[in-house]
Write an enzyme that holds these catalytic residues in place. Structure first.
Site, PDB file in Angstrom:
ATOM      1  N   SER A 144     -10.099  -0.757   6.807  1.00 55.53           N
ATOM      2  CA  SER A 144      -9.532  -0.595   5.460  1.00 55.53           C
ATOM      3  C   SER A 144      -8.826  -1.803   4.878  1.00 55.53           C
ATOM      4  O   SER A 144      -8.511  -1.806   3.693  1.00 55.53           O
ATOM      5  CB  SER A 144      -8.569   0.577   5.433  1.00 55.53           C
ATOM      6  OG  SER A 144      -9.305   1.759   5.263  1.00 55.53           O
ATOM      7  N   SER A 178      -9.900   1.586   2.588  1.00 63.96           N
ATOM      8  CA  SER A 178      -9.026   2.358   1.741  1.00 63.96           C
ATOM      9  C   SER A 178      -7.960   1.539   1.023  1.00 63.96           C
ATOM     10  O   SER A 178      -7.346   2.027   0.070  1.00 63.96           O
ATOM     11  CB  SER A 178      -8.357   3.451   2.576  1.00 63.96           C
ATOM     12  OG  SER A 178      -7.520   2.874   3.563  1.00 63.96           O
ATOM     13  N   LYS A 210       0.841  -1.196   0.000  1.00 63.18           N
ATOM     14  CA  LYS A 210       0.000   0.000   0.000  1.00 63.18           C
ATOM     15  C   LYS A 210       0.878   1.249   0.000  1.00 63.18           C
ATOM     16  O   LYS A 210       1.941   1.274   0.647  1.00 63.18           O
ATOM     17  CB  LYS A 210      -0.913  -0.033   1.242  1.00 63.18           C
ATOM     18  CG  LYS A 210      -1.997   1.036   1.258  1.00 63.18           C
ATOM     19  CD  LYS A 210      -2.956   0.805   2.432  1.00 63.18           C
ATOM     20  CE  LYS A 210      -4.042   1.850   2.517  1.00 63.18           C
ATOM     21  NZ  LYS A 210      -4.997   1.605   3.619  1.00 63.18           N
TER      22      LYS A 210
END
Ligand code: GLN
Length: 481
Positions: free
Chosen positions: A182, A158, A83
């Site tokens: 997330s 997310s 990420k």
């Protein structure tokens, strides 16, 4: 036979260790090329990666040599997606924000250091909601990521880029971060496994902070075993993060062969939970009882306050964490006539709408006169939720929910209605507020407009009872085996 990019960590590890003449034997380079090629092909459509790295031939050769010399670390030679809020030295880490578009990390996050030491490889940095705020990856400054199962729908957020990269086999596994769901929510929307460790199990050093008392880094994988492996490599006490905890801080829980699963029916029947999701959830529970596990009805009367507490504590923390990004000390710098102009221009240009909304909210919550009315009440709610869960865990091993109230929604459906977007997190935020570990694992699909969309079942376990959590996830995985 599966294509190489479709393998799990465990499957790839086995094949990397077969004698070279044996059928099925592969090299680290083969595995890298398979993942990298598919990642590049699919990324044009899916936008899972913000950047796909060139092959690091030195790292590939070194991982290969280690395996040939007998290295048994399961992550050695495995291509992972990371990420974009985790620092990899020498690479951009933008948190999908214009504010950090040009920021190049000067050091490795602790989790990255550990993965490098294990011999893991990095395919690229994945898209996300800006600074990890959101539930759809639509808040990225660099365009939304698409759900590989239905590209008219969001992948969740997310960590939507990491989830899509795993679900579309554009890597073997991935890391995400979870502040309020997330990792688990996009895992549910894309049909993979996503796990948030106990707060403090994994170091946050080198993770771009959102809510420091809530953030945890965790795995997104294709199997439960992989999630367990990846977690074992990234976890541990770290002198760079004073909130990391020793492995025996909380009482040890035995892993029972037959689990007792607590189900808060009163929360699952509430408004806003999709009828089909409810049906699949009940069927899954029924199958679990047929497999010998028991269910116990529990009540969590304070749970409905969790979402409100989260949306007080989180904006408060993020407004302070992001204050350093002002164009003077760090981040996108725009110069105006006065110093005030410099701040205003840099932050207005650097931050997207959702980030600005939450900074305003957080600043308001923390201002004199409101801190008692909001922030301290949010913190009180947090302590009583922890107490409520601790009491429930006297009666059961894990608590089960659907991960999300409904399957993946269409692009644009919730962007103009922040409250509707926040409701996506109704089942996931409690684990962050209490610090307890939680996992989402696929439990089936529901049909929407002729498409079968995946949905996950969510388990929470007591602090540091990750092994119990994985046992519950494993039990669900077995149902579809
Ligand atoms: N969807 C939640 C939010 O918008 C969770 C974010 C996260 O876990 N990083 O805050």
């Amino acid at each position: 036979m599966k294509a190489l990019n479709e393998l799990t960590i465990v499957e790839a590890g086995k094949r990397l260790r077969l004698p070279s003449q044996q059928e099925g034997a592969i090299t680290v380079r083969n595995l890298w090329d398979a993942c990298s090629t598919v990642a590049k092909e699919k990324n044009e459509k899916l936008n899972a990666y913000l950047e796909i790295f060139e092959a690091d031939t030195v790292a590939i050769a070194s991982a290969q040599k280690r395996i040939t010399d007998g290295e048994m670390n399961p992550l050695c030679g495995i291509p992972l997606a990371i990420k974009d809020n985790l620092l990899i030295e020498g690479k951009i880490a933008s948190a999908a924000s214009k504010m950090l578009e040009k920021y190049v990390a000067t050091y490795d996050a602790t989790v990255i250091k550990k993965l490098k030491k294990a011999g893991a490889l990095f395919i690229g940095r994945t898209n996300m909601d800006e600074f990890a705020m959101g539930s759809s990856t639509e808040h990225s400054a660099f365009g939304a990521t698409k759900n590989p199962i239905d590209t008219t729908r969001v992948p969740g957020g997310s960590s939507g880029g990491s989830a899509t990269a795993v679900a579309a086999d554009m890597c073997i596994a991935a890391l995400g971060s979870d502040t309020g769901g997330s990792i688990r929510q996009p895992a549910s929307h894309t049909g993979i496994i996503g796990m948030k460790p106990t707060y403090g199990a994994v170091s946050r050093s080198g993770l771009i902070a959102l809510g420091s008392s809530l953030d945890q880094v965790g795995p997104l994988t294709k199997s439960v075993e992989d999630a367990e492996l990846l977690l074992s490599v990234i976890a541990g006490v770290d002198s760079l993060d004073a909130t990391t905890i020793a492995p025996n801080l909380f009482p040890k829980r035995e892993v029972p062969t037959k689990l007792c699963i607590g189900v808060p029916h009163h929360l699952i029947t509430q408004d806003g939970v999709d009828g089909e999701v409810r049906r699949v959830f009940s069927e899954t529970l029924k199958k679990l009882t047929e497999a010998g596990h028991t269910l116990v009805d529990i009540t969590l009367p304070l749970s409905p306050y969790a979402l409100a507490a989260y949306y007080i504590i989180l904006p408060a923390e993020l407004s302070t964490n992001l204050s350093r990004l002002d164009g003077i000390r760090y981040g996108n710098a725009v110069r105006g006539e006065t110093l005030l102009d410099d701040y205003l221009l840099s932050r207005t240009e650097g931050f997207g709408t959702e980030t600005r909304r939450r900074i305003l909210l957080g600043t308001y919550i923390l201002s004199a006169g409101y801190i008692d009315a909001y922030y301290r009440k949010g913190n009180t709610a947090r302590s009583v939720l922890r107490k409520e869960y601790n009491e429930v865990f006297e009666k059961c091993d894990v608590v089960a929910f659907p991960t999300v109230p409904a399957p993946a929604f269409k692009f644009g459906e919730k962007t103009d209605n922040p409250l509707a977007m926040y409701l996506e997190d109704m089942f996931t935020v409690t684990a962050n507020l209490t610090g307890m570990p939680a996992v989402s694992i696929p439990m089936g699909t529901v049909e929407k407009e002729g498409k079968q969309l995946p949905i996950g079942i969510h388990f929470t376990a007591p602090h540091q009872a990750e092994s119990v959590l994985f046992a519950a996830a494993g039990a669900v995985e077995k149902l579809s085996a």
